[in-house]
Design an enzyme around this catalytic site. Structure first.
Site, mmCIF file in Angstrom:
data_model
loop_
_atom_site.group_PDB
_atom_site.id
_atom_site.type_symbol
_atom_site.label_atom_id
_atom_site.label_comp_id
_atom_site.label_asym_id
_atom_site.label_seq_id
_atom_site.Cartn_x
_atom_site.Cartn_y
_atom_site.Cartn_z
ATOM 1 N N MET A 1 0.852 -1.204 0.000
ATOM 2 C CA MET A 1 0.000 0.000 0.000
ATOM 3 C C MET A 1 0.881 1.246 0.000
ATOM 4 S SD MET A 1 -3.121 0.824 -0.250
ATOM 5 C CE MET A 1 -4.561 0.049 0.515
ATOM 6 N N GLY A 2 1.671 1.377 -1.063
ATOM 7 C CA GLY A 2 2.436 2.613 -1.253
ATOM 8 C C GLY A 2 1.607 3.578 -2.083
ATOM 9 N N HIS B 1 4.240 -4.373 -20.522
ATOM 10 C CA HIS B 1 4.795 -3.421 -19.537
ATOM 11 C C HIS B 1 4.474 -1.969 -19.923
ATOM 12 C CE1 HIS B 1 8.173 -3.062 -16.310
ATOM 13 N NE2 HIS B 1 7.325 -2.064 -16.209
ATOM 14 N N ARG C 1 6.381 -5.936 -10.700
ATOM 15 C CA ARG C 1 7.524 -6.563 -11.367
ATOM 16 C C ARG C 1 7.251 -8.058 -11.496
ATOM 17 N NH1 ARG C 1 8.655 -2.198 -12.789
ATOM 18 N NH2 ARG C 1 10.613 -1.053 -12.571
ATOM 19 N N GLU D 1 11.292 -10.434 -18.996
ATOM 20 C CA GLU D 1 10.873 -9.565 -20.112
ATOM 21 C C GLU D 1 12.014 -9.347 -21.083
ATOM 22 O OE1 GLU D 1 9.072 -5.936 -18.655
ATOM 23 O OE2 GLU D 1 8.000 -7.095 -17.163
#
Ligand code: GLV
Length: 325
Positions: free
Chosen positions: A154-155, A285, A238, A267
């Site tokens: 929860m940033g 992305h 990520r 990726e």
């Protein structure tokens, strides 16, 4: 000051670099930095590198770039940078927090909706000429509004997702974070839980954690098995936070219902099993890829470079470097 920009980035930001007195800016052509030897070569001259998440900024590169003072990463994530190696050499590292929260949260919601309501699958169905008659059970999916969303991390971005889901879609918000967020508990009725509790209770799980040693492989077969069979997993953070092999198996066998992924373990390689699955919504992305947000990210990276050049405090440091190297 010699500035190396590893790939073409939005032009107005590059123009500010070029207009700065006593600086020399070199921007590599698209794709050139993929050649590691060419990147190392170009870096050896640089005082500052404006880097993208596609470039590994590590000890080998720092040792070649003996006058390097700053890596200004044009991304909020900085797992492409060896932070300990930069710290040890007194190299500043900066990132681009804040300016991409809205765009990333918008895309997390888009993925959540697309996976829940099977949008890409429905579009493929239509374009393939298979829509011959409306049907009551045709392409039915999961309900979104009023359901429970579990947020891992929860940033700033997690909060932007929670606000959209809580206020716009009336979703119940659970979150897993080392920090308590009494503000969001008050405003959105969000509740902090442990990981197992969140995975078991959530209809949707959305990942907003940085990639660290502690979060690598956080969601594997055991964690997926704790989720509801109707659950949807969304990852815009990520790729290596999720064990892709385990996820593909869980999607195939119905351990969970669907996934919406913007990021992958290796990726731009995508696990071939994911490519075969209709219940995996896959994007290259692009969470922060709105035109204004990508410009804002480039401008913030350049703000950091110009601050260093003018002897001011870089606005968004991850590592504070030496005043001179
Ligand atoms: C994109 O993935 C970013 O970290 O900004």
């Amino acid at each position: 000051m010699k500035v190396l920009v590893t790939r073409p980035i939005p032009e107005p930001a590059v123009e500010r670099l070029r207009a700065e007195p006593a600086t020399e800016t070199r921007m590599l052509e698209e794709g050139a930095a993929l050649d590691r030897a060419a990147l190392l070569d170009a870096a050896s001259e640089a005082d500052v590198i404006v880097a993208l998440l596609t470039e590994r900024m590590d000890a080998e590169l720092f040792d070649r770039a003996s006058s390097l003072r700053m890596v200004a990463n044009m991304a909020v994530g900085f797992d492409n940078v060896d932070i300990a190696a930069a710290e040890a050499r007194g190299i500043w590292v900066t990132n681009t927090p804040g300016v991409l929260d809205g765009a990333t949260a918008d895309l997390a919601l888009a993925l959540l909706l697309a996976a829940a309501r099977r949008l890409p699958e429905a579009e493929r169905f239509l374009r393939a000429g298979r829509y011959r008659r409306w049907g009551p059970m045709l392409l039915t999916g999961q309900e979104v509004h009023g359901r429970t969303l579990g947020i891992l991390g929860m940033g700033r971005i997690g909060e932007a997702v929670a606000r959209r889901a809580g206020l716009g879609f009336g979703m119940e918000i659970l979150y897993w974070d080392e920090r308590e967020r009494p503000d969001l508990e008050r405003e959105l009725g969000a509740r902090r839980t442990d990981l197992d509790g969140l995975l078991g209770a959530a209809d949707f799980v959305s990942i907003h954690l940085p990639l660290t040693e502690g979060t690598t492989g956080l969601i594997g077969a055991d964690e997926l098995a704790r989720m509801k069979p109707t659950a949807v997993l969304v990852n815009t953070a990520r790729g290596p936070i999720v064990d892709e092999e385990a996820l593909a198996a869980a999607l195939r066998s119905g351990v969970i219902w669907a996934a919406g992924l913007d990021v992958f373990e290796r990726e731009p390689e995508i696990h071939p099993d994911l490519l075969d699955l209709d219940n995996a919504v896959l994007l290259p992305h692009i969470a922060s890829a709105s035109i204004p947000t990508r410009l804002a990210m480039a401008q913030l990276a350049v703000d950091n470079v110009l601050a260093l050049h003018r002897g001011e405090d870089p606005p968004t440091p991850v590592v504070r470097g030496a005043s001179r190297r």
